[in-house]
Design an enzyme around this catalytic site. Structure first.
Site, mmCIF file in Angstrom:
data_model
loop_
_atom_site.group_PDB
_atom_site.id
_atom_site.type_symbol
_atom_site.label_atom_id
_atom_site.label_comp_id
_atom_site.label_asym_id
_atom_site.label_seq_id
_atom_site.Cartn_x
_atom_site.Cartn_y
_atom_site.Cartn_z
ATOM 1 N N SER A 204 0.822 -1.207 0.000
ATOM 2 C CA SER A 204 0.000 0.000 0.000
ATOM 3 C C SER A 204 0.852 1.252 0.000
ATOM 4 O O SER A 204 1.908 1.306 0.658
ATOM 5 C CB SER A 204 -0.900 0.007 1.242
ATOM 6 O OG SER A 204 -1.575 1.238 1.376
ATOM 7 N N TYR B 60 -3.162 -0.446 10.081
ATOM 8 C CA TYR B 60 -3.247 -1.094 8.764
ATOM 9 C C TYR B 60 -1.986 -0.853 7.960
ATOM 10 O O TYR B 60 -1.366 -1.788 7.431
ATOM 11 C CB TYR B 60 -4.469 -0.582 7.991
ATOM 12 C CG TYR B 60 -4.339 -0.824 6.505
ATOM 13 C CD1 TYR B 60 -4.454 -2.108 5.994
ATOM 14 C CD2 TYR B 60 -4.053 0.226 5.630
ATOM 15 C CE1 TYR B 60 -4.300 -2.345 4.632
ATOM 16 C CE2 TYR B 60 -3.908 -0.003 4.280
ATOM 17 C CZ TYR B 60 -4.025 -1.294 3.780
ATOM 18 O OH TYR B 60 -3.857 -1.520 2.432
ATOM 19 N N LYS C 225 1.416 -3.424 6.545
ATOM 20 C CA LYS C 225 1.986 -3.542 5.200
ATOM 21 C C LYS C 225 3.491 -3.277 5.221
ATOM 22 O O LYS C 225 4.274 -4.001 4.591
ATOM 23 C CB LYS C 225 1.288 -2.571 4.253
ATOM 24 C CG LYS C 225 -0.164 -2.916 3.969
ATOM 25 C CD LYS C 225 -0.307 -4.264 3.297
ATOM 26 C CE LYS C 225 -1.739 -4.568 2.901
ATOM 27 N NZ LYS C 225 -1.894 -5.878 2.233
#
Length: 347
Positions: free
Chosen positions: A117, A141, A145
């Site tokens: 991401s 989140y 990643k």
């Protein structure tokens, strides 16, 4: 060639699977259906299960020895939810991903394509980034990643693994043939919330209006999901050229975006022109949100021989086309006025 797509019943994974099929690459799908949909696996080789299930992974590789690469698209992705449920996100996106990686290596597959991401970046003053920009993930989140990219680099250093991280910007749209699309009945990203507000006569909240952008709203690099899917096909086709076995590099990162920044207010204007007007209201930023970013990188063109073909307006139109059939296809109940065409041509 076969490719194992972990998370292949989700929005992006299922669209990548369609692109692979169109190009003669057979997808083998592994998905727990935690957020994915069984409808997206029809006519495809599908195993329902968790990416951490070693016995199931061993069975998949035994039954499909032609699998030459793994595409890891299984993850939880809602930023505000990751702020309120960090342990869940670290467990699902990191802990179980470590298990998957171990099972893949044990079964002798060395080509690994990871869905990463652009949220991991710290944007520059103009909010643009490339693959060398500093990393400063602002939510659990995003940190999952970034952590997994570090894990992949360390693992590649110690084993024969080769890992290509594709750093997505902001996917919109649907498969142009409407085989798959965003499956969530209440999406949290801007375009999904715009469609809901327009269809139901509600308000679209512009969350965050004091960011350092040209109009105060956040900026995003909206890339059509079909363009993303084509990039994955290119990554699989060119994997050994990008990361040759025994070469000097075993990991690489590539941004997947259009190179154009679109603010949320500009997205609303594009939506109004392409579909119809929607009421808006300014609101505070959500937990974990940032000003956003867009890519200035040319690496995707150099390494993947890929560039986006679809516009933001195309993404808006395809998303609305998909939403008009999604409810019936997935058995969702919506209000009677949901997604009525605006004008004779649906605009």
């Amino acid at each position: 060639m076969k490719v194992l797509i972990a998370g292949g019943a989700g929005f992006i994974g299922s669209t990548v699977a369609s692109a692979c099929l169109d190009e003669g690459i057979e997808p083998v799908i592994l998905d727990s259906l935690c957020t994915g949909r069984a409808e997206f696996t029809r006519g495809r080789t599908f195993y329902r299960g968790d990416i951490s299930d070693g016995a199931l992974l061993d069975r998949i590789f035994a039954e499909h020895p032609e699998i030459g690469a793994v595409l890891h698209a299984a993850a939880l992705i809602v930023v505000p939810e990751s702020v309120s449920q960090p342990l869940r996100y670290y467990r699902e996106n990191v802990g179980k991903s470590l298990d998957l990686l171990e099972h893949v290596i044990r079964n002798g597959v060395t080509r690994y394509v990871f869905s990463s991401s652009a949220a991991i970046y710290r944007p520059g003053a103009d909010l643009s980034v490339d693959e060398t920009s500093p990393l400063a993930p602002a939510s659990p989140y995003a940190r999952t990643k970034a952590m997994m990219e570090t894990v992949l680099a360390d693992t590649a250093e110690a084993t024969g693994l080769r890992a290509l991280s594709l750093r997505y910007f902001n996917p919109v749209g649907a498969d142009p043939l409407l085989r798959t699309g965003l499956q969530l009945p209440r999406p949290t990203h801007a375009l999904g919330r715009l469609i809901d507000a327009w269809a139901e006569g509600g308000e679209f909240l512009i969350t965050g209006t004091e960011w350092p952008t040209r109009d105060g709203s956040g900026v995003r690099d909206y890339v059509h999901v079909w363009d993303l899917a084509r990039a994955h096909v290119q990554a699989l086709r060119r994997f050994d050229e990008i990361l040759p076995a025994g070469g000097s590099r075993s990991v690489e990162a590539v941004n997947l975006g259009t190179g154009d920044g679109t603010t949320v207010r500009e997205l609303v204007a594009a939506f109004t022109e392409a579909v119809g007007p929607v009421r808006t209201r300014d609101a505070p930023a959500r937990p974990g949100d940032g000003a956003g970013a867009f890519t200035r990188s040319t690496r995707s063109r150099l390494l993947l021989d890929w560039k986006p073909e679809y516009s933001v307006a195309d993404g808006i139109r395809d998303a609305v086309r998909w939403c008009r059939i999604r409810d019936e296809l997935l058995g969702l109940r919506r209000p009677a006025r949901h997604l009525q065409p605006h004008g004779s041509d649906g605009r």
